[in-house]
Design a protein around this motif. Sequence first.
Motif, mmCIF file in Angstrom:
data_model
loop_
_atom_site.group_PDB
_atom_site.id
_atom_site.type_symbol
_atom_site.label_atom_id
_atom_site.label_comp_id
_atom_site.label_asym_id
_atom_site.label_seq_id
_atom_site.Cartn_x
_atom_site.Cartn_y
_atom_site.Cartn_z
ATOM 1 N N GLY A 61 25.990 -29.943 -2.668
ATOM 2 C CA GLY A 61 25.027 -29.885 -3.760
ATOM 3 C C GLY A 61 24.249 -31.173 -3.895
ATOM 4 O O GLY A 61 23.104 -31.175 -4.332
ATOM 5 N N TRP A 62 24.865 -32.264 -3.504
ATOM 6 C CA TRP A 62 24.250 -33.561 -3.763
ATOM 7 C C TRP A 62 23.441 -34.064 -2.574
ATOM 8 O O TRP A 62 22.427 -34.732 -2.743
ATOM 9 C CB TRP A 62 25.344 -34.558 -4.154
ATOM 10 N N ARG A 63 23.895 -33.788 -1.372
ATOM 11 C CA ARG A 63 23.207 -34.286 -0.174
ATOM 12 C C ARG A 63 22.393 -33.165 0.450
ATOM 13 O O ARG A 63 22.938 -32.189 0.945
ATOM 14 C CB ARG A 63 24.235 -34.802 0.839
ATOM 15 N N LYS A 64 21.087 -33.352 0.465
ATOM 16 C CA LYS A 64 20.194 -32.308 0.948
ATOM 17 C C LYS A 64 20.462 -31.919 2.391
ATOM 18 O O LYS A 64 20.495 -30.746 2.739
ATOM 19 C CB LYS A 64 18.760 -32.804 0.840
ATOM 20 N N VAL A 125 19.251 -33.538 -14.776
ATOM 21 C CA VAL A 125 18.729 -34.717 -14.083
ATOM 22 C C VAL A 125 18.691 -35.929 -15.008
ATOM 23 O O VAL A 125 18.887 -37.064 -14.588
ATOM 24 C CB VAL A 125 17.313 -34.426 -13.528
ATOM 25 N N LEU A 126 18.469 -35.677 -16.289
ATOM 26 C CA LEU A 126 18.405 -36.752 -17.269
ATOM 27 C C LEU A 126 19.697 -37.570 -17.273
ATOM 28 O O LEU A 126 19.679 -38.797 -17.250
ATOM 29 C CB LEU A 126 18.174 -36.144 -18.663
ATOM 30 N N LEU A 127 20.833 -36.860 -17.261
ATOM 31 C CA LEU A 127 22.127 -37.545 -17.276
ATOM 32 C C LEU A 127 22.291 -38.412 -16.037
ATOM 33 O O LEU A 127 22.796 -39.530 -16.097
ATOM 34 C CB LEU A 127 23.258 -36.513 -17.340
ATOM 35 N N ILE A 128 21.848 -37.866 -14.902
ATOM 36 C CA ILE A 128 21.944 -38.623 -13.651
ATOM 37 C C ILE A 128 21.123 -39.897 -13.770
ATOM 38 O O ILE A 128 21.573 -40.986 -13.412
ATOM 39 C CB ILE A 128 21.452 -37.757 -12.474
ATOM 40 N N ASN A 129 19.917 -39.768 -14.318
ATOM 41 C CA ASN A 129 19.045 -40.929 -14.450
ATOM 42 C C ASN A 129 19.640 -41.968 -15.383
ATOM 43 O O ASN A 129 19.495 -43.169 -15.151
ATOM 44 C CB ASN A 129 17.664 -40.496 -14.964
ATOM 45 N N ARG A 132 22.166 -43.903 -13.556
ATOM 46 C CA ARG A 132 21.469 -44.768 -12.596
ATOM 47 C C ARG A 132 20.880 -45.983 -13.288
ATOM 48 O O ARG A 132 21.042 -47.107 -12.842
ATOM 49 C CB ARG A 132 20.336 -43.975 -11.929
ATOM 50 N N SER A 133 20.204 -45.748 -14.425
ATOM 51 C CA SER A 133 19.520 -46.859 -15.099
ATOM 52 C C SER A 133 20.508 -47.891 -15.615
ATOM 53 O O SER A 133 20.191 -49.058 -15.718
ATOM 54 C CB SER A 133 18.668 -46.379 -16.269
ATOM 55 N N PHE A 134 21.711 -47.419 -15.964
ATOM 56 C CA PHE A 134 22.691 -48.380 -16.448
ATOM 57 C C PHE A 134 23.522 -48.956 -15.311
ATOM 58 O O PHE A 134 24.579 -49.533 -15.539
ATOM 59 C CB PHE A 134 23.590 -47.738 -17.510
ATOM 60 N N ILE A 146 28.513 -35.436 -12.534
ATOM 61 C CA ILE A 146 28.424 -34.217 -11.733
ATOM 62 C C ILE A 146 29.667 -33.349 -11.877
ATOM 63 O O ILE A 146 29.575 -32.154 -12.169
ATOM 64 C CB ILE A 146 28.176 -34.568 -10.249
ATOM 65 N N LEU A 147 30.838 -33.943 -11.736
ATOM 66 C CA LEU A 147 32.061 -33.137 -11.799
ATOM 67 C C LEU A 147 32.249 -32.465 -13.166
ATOM 68 O O LEU A 147 32.484 -31.254 -13.225
ATOM 69 C CB LEU A 147 33.272 -33.996 -11.421
ATOM 70 N N PRO A 148 32.121 -33.210 -14.283
ATOM 71 C CA PRO A 148 32.282 -32.538 -15.583
ATOM 72 C C PRO A 148 31.276 -31.410 -15.815
ATOM 73 O O PRO A 148 31.641 -30.349 -16.320
ATOM 74 C CB PRO A 148 32.059 -33.666 -16.601
ATOM 75 N N SER A 149 30.032 -31.625 -15.440
ATOM 76 C CA SER A 149 29.053 -30.579 -15.727
ATOM 77 C C SER A 149 29.212 -29.399 -14.779
ATOM 78 O O SER A 149 28.695 -28.308 -15.012
ATOM 79 C CB SER A 149 27.630 -31.143 -15.648
ATOM 80 N N THR A 150 29.950 -29.623 -13.682
ATOM 81 C CA THR A 150 30.174 -28.548 -12.718
ATOM 82 C C THR A 150 31.413 -27.721 -13.066
ATOM 83 O O THR A 150 31.591 -26.608 -12.598
ATOM 84 C CB THR A 150 30.343 -29.154 -11.310
ATOM 85 N N MET A 151 32.253 -28.304 -13.925
ATOM 86 C CA MET A 151 33.554 -27.689 -14.243
ATOM 87 C C MET A 151 33.480 -26.195 -14.593
ATOM 88 O O MET A 151 34.240 -25.403 -14.028
ATOM 89 C CB MET A 151 34.203 -28.483 -15.390
ATOM 90 N N PRO A 152 32.613 -25.784 -15.519
ATOM 91 C CA PRO A 152 32.584 -24.349 -15.860
ATOM 92 C C PRO A 152 32.291 -23.473 -14.644
ATOM 93 O O PRO A 152 32.869 -22.395 -14.505
ATOM 94 C CB PRO A 152 31.450 -24.231 -16.875
ATOM 95 N N TYR A 153 31.435 -23.955 -13.762
ATOM 96 C CA TYR A 153 31.132 -23.187 -12.554
ATOM 97 C C TYR A 153 32.367 -23.063 -11.672
ATOM 98 O O TYR A 153 32.613 -22.037 -11.066
ATOM 99 C CB TYR A 153 30.012 -23.862 -11.755
#
Lengths: 232, 265
Positions: A61-64, A125-129, A132-134, A146-153
């Motif tokens: 999912g992360w690496r194109k 994407v906002l969460l990812i950014n 990154r910014s921090f 990524i892992l927490p937001s993927t959990m339900p899936y």
Amino acid sequence: MTYVFPVDPFFFTKPSLIGAAFKEQVQGSKLWHDLAVSSRAFLWGFTFAVIVGIPLGLVMGWRKRVEYSLDPFLTALYASPLVALAPLFIIVFGVGVLGKAALVFLLAIFPFIFNTFAGVKSTDVLLINVIRSFGGTEKDLYLKVILPSTMPYIIAGARIAIGRGLVGIIVGEFYAASEGIGFAISQAGDTYRLPDMFVGIIILSLIAIILTELMRRLELTLAPWRASDEVR
Amino acid sequence: MKARKIFAEHESLILGTGFIVLLLVVWESIPLWYTLPRGMALFFTTPSRIAVAFYELLLDGTIEKHFYVSAVAFLAGLGLSIIVGLPLGLLMGRSATLEQLLDPYVTAANATPRIVFLPLLILWFGIGIWSKILIVFVGALFPLLINTYVGVKNVNRVLVSVVRSFGANEWQVMKIVVLPNSVPYIIAGLRLAIGRAILGVVVGEFFGSSHGLGYMIASAATNYKVDVVFVGVAIFMAMSVFLTLAIKQLESRLASWRPEAAKSF
């Protein structure tokens, strides 16, 4: 029904007989032994499917480039009835735990891969950014967003995987085995012990229903917003 | 520079096919750089040997004979599940009584791996074509039934009310609003049903059968003809992938407005 139509007890049975057989089997030790054997194989295969499937899905999912390379291949495998490989697996790995576990692994891994993959794709994407910014590292990104937001899936994938894994166990044991719940069912069928066969079928169905329902509950607690677009 | 541009444009295609080709090449070349011990060699085959076996089986008509039997079981079972599943799903979605009456059973049956009923079906209907048709039927029925039912439940109530107020009866409501609205769901259900149906054919033919591709696989495995096993598996794979892609095409054309859901076969 059996009082109205006199049917051959050889081919037909009635709830009272199934009830008696059920009681007898629950008190005996063979049923529990069979269940233990089957669950051991199931758990091994399922655990490995989780261990391999989730990381693979995350990376896909992360690496194109990884997605491009693996997606057509894995999609083709997911779409095809891999159960067709069951006889080969049993012959190569034997009728013991290994053959069945390998079969369960093969069937159960794909829902994990593809659901994790879909989960990563839908990460905000906002969460990812923000991470990154921090100045978060790649590891932070995986573990904190990524892992927490993927959990339900992943849980939804687990539900599908359970069904497929059970098919693997059943087919493996129908094909060749000397113990296990699937073997008990097919043996009862071969020897025309219909009440015993029904007991096996009912127990297996109950296990499947309970496990599936458990996953559905877990899914609803973890991700109540997905409850609305539930498609079984 | 130009090569790089071509690569960038078709990256997914190149990497996707590249990976499959790479796997096949590695598989094919294993015997070249590693001599398998005798025991292992018995279970081993290469893509080229599978291709040769496929060609031979195609020439002597074995594949055609088994394919025909499997296709009949598949089509009859799937057809039967459509005939039963669609109307029942529509009725369950429209009638609250029927829904409450049947829903627990449908949910329970859907959670159960229906393959466990195979020994029972074989016992009742014999090892002929009927036990296969019926195992395909029970496998394919529930995805179709449930998706139709969910589709009907998700129909826009306003539309139903509008048609009602213009004096439509239940039959017309069904025809004008409900059915068109549930088509995408039905197609999605059909895609799931096809997967289940093929599973039913394969497993049904493994046991107590003397014809069909599943039988071909099972008997080849018992005789250690690994290349024949893979020929059978490859045919099933090709069939599933082809049917799935065809349905997906149909699905995306009919339901381009629906959000992309996670893949589920």
